[in-house]
Design a protein around this motif. Sequence first.
Motif, mmCIF file in Angstrom:
data_model
loop_
_atom_site.group_PDB
_atom_site.id
_atom_site.type_symbol
_atom_site.label_atom_id
_atom_site.label_comp_id
_atom_site.label_asym_id
_atom_site.label_seq_id
_atom_site.Cartn_x
_atom_site.Cartn_y
_atom_site.Cartn_z
ATOM 1 N N ASP A 511 18.880 32.117 -31.664
ATOM 2 C CA ASP A 511 19.720 32.020 -32.823
ATOM 3 C C ASP A 511 20.673 31.140 -32.795
ATOM 4 O O ASP A 511 20.949 30.667 -31.517
ATOM 5 N N ASP A 512 21.304 30.436 -33.656
ATOM 6 C CA ASP A 512 22.344 29.543 -33.693
ATOM 7 C C ASP A 512 22.101 28.297 -32.419
ATOM 8 O O ASP A 512 22.837 27.990 -31.874
ATOM 9 N N GLU A 568 19.213 27.536 -40.665
ATOM 10 C CA GLU A 568 19.945 28.399 -41.227
ATOM 11 C C GLU A 568 20.887 27.770 -42.182
ATOM 12 O O GLU A 568 21.393 26.635 -41.932
#
Length: 611
Positions: A511-512, A568
């Motif tokens: 993530d990220d 994202e």
Amino acid sequence: MDRVTLPEECVENIAEQAPERFLGQMLFIKDDHLQEAPTVRSLVRWMSPVEQLSPCEHLIQRFLAEPSVYALPIVDDRGCPVALVDRKRFVEFFTKPYSKELFGRQGIVDFLNGNHYLAPAPVIVEDTCSLEDVAQIIITSGIEHMVTGFIVTRAGQYAGVANGHDLLSLITQRKQAELYYLAHYDHLTGVPNRVLLADRIGQACREAERNAGMVALLFIDVDRFKQINDSLGHRVGDAVLRALVSRFKSVARKMDTVARIGGDEFMILMESIAMPESADLLASRLIDAMRAPVDVLGHSLLVTVSIGVAIYPRDDRDFSRLMAKADAAMYEAKAKGRNGFRIYTEATATFNPARLSLENDLRHALARNEFSLVFQPQVEIASGLPRGVEALLRWNHPQRGLISPLEFIPLAEETGLIVPVGAWVMRQAFAQMAAWKTAGLPTLRMAINISAVQFHHGDFADLLARALADFDIDPTLVELELTESVLMHNVEEVLDNLRRIKSHGVMLAIDDFGTGFSSLNYLRRFPIDRLKIDQSFIRGITQTPANASITKAIIALADSLSLEVVAEGIEESVENDFLNSLGCKEGQGYFFARPLNTLQVEQWLAGARAA
Ligand code: C2E
Ligand code: MG
Ligand code: MG
């Protein structure tokens, strides 16, 4: 310009690990000398001038005659990059046309204009370009393959060798230095942030311990800063904060650390002071220094500050408690009418009531059924078809209403409450998958966020396996989102844990991605399936070349390691189109859908299928 030297290991490793691959891509193996010794070093010897052509020209001739060599970087005798020759583009590093002395009778531009080389216009880059920049350019200019090539000096001597992975490692190293800066310094004012400050306080206290000295902490909060921001705007607010930093620095001793630890909160660390009064003196000088107006962007503003002082070891030996005590003394100064300072004493109230009650409420939230999940769709960019959803936690607080996970997840992590809460999220997400399956909804992947604390606590793999079994979930539809920080622990332990988790058939995503300490090493070693490109790179991607470059580099990196990517935070259709043109397969963001409750997911799916 920095001299670029490739690490020695690069050279040996490549030659030793995969000589066939490496040599197979080089033009020089056509030479009769091949049988002699197929090592990089011996190859290099053959590059010395044997004909009248200058070494570089000779080299380029050979390069152009050998289609399997992808690109040839060239550096001068100081090790500075001069040019990169590849089959599609020619990258020249100096704005002045590079000289005939380097390339022999012909200048390189004439040379490349000849019939050997049919390429579009060269890419000219600034003369401050380092080898890392070269690598960045190669990777971001849409060149599909990794680059392999020699680096030669002007005298035709071998200086090093680079392939795509090593160039990428160089970028990573540089990026890590940048990330170190980002993680330790405040972007707005350039002074140390809370992380670096905590580190320095720790060091200073240890030093004081050894020398029986003292350390002072001054906690500074700007009075009514919100008013400045609200009435004059953020630009003025930011300028005021910068001006304050230089004022604080001008009053403090050279050796003191001025740090910004939050919006309008600063701290000054005074190391090795002989007596507590030195801190009082600095505090009163700071208050005095604020009498003169702060002139920024055409405004002349009277700004005051409130300061709290705590002393090591007098007030506490534990530095996080010491910081809290300085903070508490600052609150007292505020309460006493601002524009002044207070020294911590035992009578200073040291707790933060707002935080304490939130923590208390969090402890009861599970039992009181205050948590719920929302689901944000993940979509195939090219077709717009739904591919999965990400489960996102919501806390409906009885008094305060919906509280953002950004606010309570860190608190849950600090208090360990994330372990039961995270387990609830997982089971709830699986229950939802089972319910959708029964209702006959299209099969979707379910992404679940796993915090580092949860991952490293107890037997996570076992917990997962039991939950999968209890709800009869197809594990290939489950994706666990881990942050880079999860992976930055003991590598062998993490690897072991990841393998056990993978053995249950689920997918793993980072993530990220791009915001942590990305190391190519872990990407290569860990069994990861997907990278989620952080929103901060996607925001305004069409207007911010740096973001576009980073995103391209991540996509190229993912490609070369056979990982999937999701972007994202796509909010605009231009961002979506741009990502599509970069070959990014999947996306998530308000452009497709906000996080939705169960009913909204069903409606959204019906709409997405109809579209
Ligand atoms: P994340 O995992 O990176 O989740 C994406 C966040 O970005 C979500 O915020 C989502 O609502 C928001 N977002 C999605 N698309 C857009 C967009 O186009 N524009 C903007 N501005 N924002 C967008 P949310 O739900 O507030 O969650 C914040 C973070 O809290 C998550 O970031 C995740 O790190 C954490 N979190 C949420 N649920 C859980 C959970 O169940 N467990 C753990 N450990 N962490 C969670
Ligand atoms: Mg996430
Ligand atoms: Mg994220």
